[in-house]
Design an enzyme around this catalytic site. Structure first.
Site, mmCIF file in Angstrom:
data_model
loop_
_atom_site.group_PDB
_atom_site.id
_atom_site.type_symbol
_atom_site.label_atom_id
_atom_site.label_comp_id
_atom_site.label_asym_id
_atom_site.label_seq_id
_atom_site.Cartn_x
_atom_site.Cartn_y
_atom_site.Cartn_z
ATOM 1 N N ALA A 4 0.861 -1.187 0.000
ATOM 2 C CA ALA A 4 0.000 0.000 0.000
ATOM 3 C C ALA A 4 0.893 1.231 0.000
ATOM 4 O O ALA A 4 1.928 1.257 0.674
ATOM 5 C CB ALA A 4 -0.920 0.001 1.211
ATOM 6 N N VAL B 275 5.188 -1.234 2.605
ATOM 7 C CA VAL B 275 4.981 0.204 2.386
ATOM 8 C C VAL B 275 5.561 0.606 1.034
ATOM 9 O O VAL B 275 6.747 0.374 0.762
ATOM 10 C CB VAL B 275 5.645 1.027 3.500
ATOM 11 N N LYS B 276 4.737 1.193 0.180
ATOM 12 C CA LYS B 276 5.202 1.681 -1.112
ATOM 13 C C LYS B 276 5.541 3.161 -1.019
ATOM 14 O O LYS B 276 4.756 3.955 -0.504
ATOM 15 C CB LYS B 276 4.127 1.490 -2.192
ATOM 16 N N VAL B 277 6.713 3.504 -1.531
ATOM 17 C CA VAL B 277 7.116 4.908 -1.621
ATOM 18 C C VAL B 277 7.563 5.174 -3.052
ATOM 19 O O VAL B 277 8.065 4.266 -3.729
ATOM 20 C CB VAL B 277 8.255 5.259 -0.633
#
Length: 217
Positions: free
Chosen positions: A56, A82-84
């Site tokens: 996400a 965690v997507k960045v």
């Protein structure tokens, strides 16, 4: 190669997971926005269904904001990733979050140089977008080949997660090149099953069997 579903739709995910070939999920703000409702509750449910990595994405654009949002997302479930974005602030956030033991997927990667930065920052996954490169008359699969070669040269542990897969050729070419993961919309996963000779062969087998049973009767 691992298969991830690129979707935030619970029904689509519930339909595909029982096949036994799905290893994880990728979402993004656009996909979750389509679903409405409490996105944290949706992500929690997805994690429970898939029991595998579920990405996400943060929506902050500054490193401090990404780190705060990343910690919040990671707390939803043990399977959360965690997507960045692959920006300066995204790389800074990746380094900080990965240093805390939070798994990070660095997304919107469009060059091998960017992928190198993601690996240096401790990313668990890097997501090169092959379809979007094809859209601007560049060969997206060339990028996968370059990233796999660089990662192999230096034994980086970052996994190559091929994103923006538009058709089965993207998937099979990624597998031939040694990419770790392909994330696909449900429609592309469905297409992987299709071959006209399979359908023709099955139809012939069944007709022959029916004829043999009719003779016995």
């Amino acid at each position: 190669m691992k298969f991830f579903i690129d979707s935030g739709n619970l029904k689509e995910i519930e339909n595909l997971v029982p096949l036994g070939i799905i290893d994880g999920i990728t979402t993004n703000p656009s996909l979750l926005a389509k679903e409405g409702g409490d996105y944290k509750a949706i992500l929690k449910k997805i994690c429970q269904i898939v029991q595998g990595p579920t990405s996400a994405e943060v929506v902050a654009t500054d490193a401090d904001g990404m780190i705060r949002e990343g910690r919040d997302l990671a707390a939803i479930d043990e399977h959360m990733i965690v997507k960045v974005p692959l920006t300066r602030d995204g790389i800074k956030a990746c380094k900080a979050l990965s240093g805390e033991g939070i798994r990070v997927n660095v997304t919107l990667c469009f060059s091998a140089a960017q992928a190198l930065l993601a690996a240096k920052a401790g990313a668990t996954f890097v997501s090169p977008f092959v379809g979007r490169l094809d859209d601007i008359a560049m060969n997206g699969m060339d990028l996968i080949r370059e990233i796999v070669e660089i990662y192999d040269n230096y034994e980086f542990t970052t996994e190559v997660l091929v994103a923006s897969c538009r058709h089965p050729i993207h998937v099979t070419e990624a597998a031939r090149m040694g990419a770790d993961i392909a994330t696909c919309p449900p429609a592309v996963i469905d297409q992987l099953f299709n071959h006209p000779l399979t359908n023709i062969g099955l139809e012939k087998f069944l007709k022959d069997w029916e004829k043999s049973q009719a003779v016995k009767a």
